[in-house]
Design a protein around this motif. Structure first.
Motif, short mmCIF file in Angstrom:
data_model
loop_
_atom_site.label_atom_id
_atom_site.label_comp_id
_atom_site.label_asym_id
_atom_site.label_seq_id
_atom_site.Cartn_x
_atom_site.Cartn_y
_atom_site.Cartn_z
N UNK A 126 10.80 3.27 1.10
CA UNK A 126 9.83 1.77 0.95
C UNK A 126 9.83 1.45 2.55
N UNK A 127 8.97 0.89 3.41
CA UNK A 127 9.23 0.33 4.20
C UNK A 127 8.56 -0.71 4.18
N UNK A 128 9.49 -1.71 5.05
CA UNK A 128 8.74 -3.53 4.70
C UNK A 128 8.90 -3.21 6.42
N UNK A 129 7.28 -4.03 6.44
CA UNK A 129 6.66 -4.23 7.33
C UNK A 129 5.97 -5.49 7.79
N UNK B 182 7.73 -4.14 -8.83
CA UNK B 182 6.36 -3.85 -8.17
C UNK B 182 7.10 -2.09 -7.59
N UNK B 183 7.96 -2.13 -6.90
CA UNK B 183 8.66 -1.26 -6.52
C UNK B 183 9.46 -0.09 -7.32
N UNK B 184 10.03 -0.78 -8.81
CA UNK B 184 11.03 0.84 -9.36
C UNK B 184 9.21 0.95 -10.37
N UNK C 249 5.63 6.25 1.37
CA UNK C 249 5.70 5.37 1.25
C UNK C 249 5.11 3.86 0.38
N UNK C 250 5.65 3.86 -0.05
CA UNK C 250 5.32 2.39 -0.04
C UNK C 250 5.78 0.85 0.97
N UNK C 251 4.63 0.54 1.04
CA UNK C 251 4.56 -0.51 2.11
C UNK C 251 4.39 -1.97 1.51
N UNK C 252 5.32 -2.51 2.20
CA UNK C 252 5.21 -3.50 1.95
C UNK C 252 6.01 -4.65 3.27
N UNK C 253 3.51 -5.39 3.56
CA UNK C 253 3.33 -6.45 4.77
C UNK C 253 3.91 -7.53 4.22
N UNK C 254 5.11 -7.97 4.47
CA UNK C 254 5.34 -9.60 4.76
C UNK C 254 4.15 -10.09 5.71
N UNK D 81 0.61 -1.13 -0.10
CA UNK D 81 0.08 -0.35 0.03
C UNK D 81 1.05 1.32 -0.30
N UNK D 82 0.32 2.71 -0.68
CA UNK D 82 0.67 3.71 -0.31
C UNK D 82 0.47 4.45 0.96
N UNK D 83 1.20 4.76 1.30
CA UNK D 83 1.01 5.57 2.92
C UNK D 83 2.01 6.91 3.41
#
Length: 230
Positions: free
Chosen positions: A64-67, A53-55, A18-23, A7-9
């Protein structure tokens, strides 16, 4: 790579979009977890697809946030993703429970910001998280001299934590900013906590004032007002 969602946050990296990626996947079992679907969940996504996707989003975000979940369960994949983000000029942030200090140390050169969930004082850590505090304390020692921005945050759950527990936490850690978060009973791992009322912003402010002397910056995070510096 197990991914819950992306999601974008404007909230997850202070001052940045930021683009947030929830693992997917977590080694803790906190009863108040607000992402319980990620504990054993997540969709298998090829790392190259995540990088693509990040690109794609790099035109619209600057971080970029990795959560999670707990991202460091997939440290190799996270390392590849962070390295790509850095190559695109994005700021990088990791949200972690801090239980894998060795993996965290390996990723520090790729990070600008780390947020560590500090669940409880050491003496009652296992009761709240289902795991002990040693890894978390070691991660904080590693981060202390790393040059990375360090946020520690604690979710205050009435009945599981007392105000004095927050004081005990404050005396045992060092960080750039300490955030006291409001518990939410909307989505929880332990359904019994649905009956627990969230603390009011006023209650959190009162507790935060008592620990302000231990940190350079103290904030509360509530549904009503968002982030508020104390």
């Amino acid at each position: 790579m197990k991914i819950g969602s992306m999601t974008v946050s404007t909230l997850d990296y202070p001052g940045r979009v930021s683009l947030v990626i929830f693992t997917g996947g977590c080694n803790f079992r906190c009863p108040y977890c607000h992402n319980p679907e990620l504990i054993d969940g997540g969709e298998d996504v090829d790392v190259d697809e995540v990088i693509s996707k990040i690109s794609e989003y790099s035109e619209f975000v600057d971080a970029l946030v990795i959560s999670g979940g707990e991202p460091l369960l997939q440290a190799d994949e996270v390392e590849a993703v962070l390295g790509h983000a850095r190559g695109l000029g994005l700021k990088t942030k990791l949200d972690t429970n801090g239980s894998y200090p060795g993996k965290l140390m390996r990723l520090i050169p790729l990070l600008d910001y780390v947020a560590v969930d500090v669940k409880a004082p050491p003496g009652i850590y296992r009761r709240l998280a289902g795991a002990g505090p040693d890894g978390v304390m070691e991660s904080l020692r590693i981060l202390r001299d790393s040059g990375v921005m360090v946020e520690c945050r604690t979710t205050f759950v009435p009945g599981l934590l007392e105000p004095d527990d927050i004081l005990d936490i404050a005396r045992s850690i060092e960080c750039d900013v300490y955030v006291l978060q409001q518990f939410s009973n909307r989505t929880v791992l332990d359904e019994r906590l649905r009956e627990v009322d969230p603390p009011s912003p006023g209650e959190l402010r009162e507790i935060a004032l008592k620990v302000r002397e231990y940190f350079r910056k103290v904030m509360i995070r509530t549904r009503e007002f968002g982030d508020e510096e104390i």
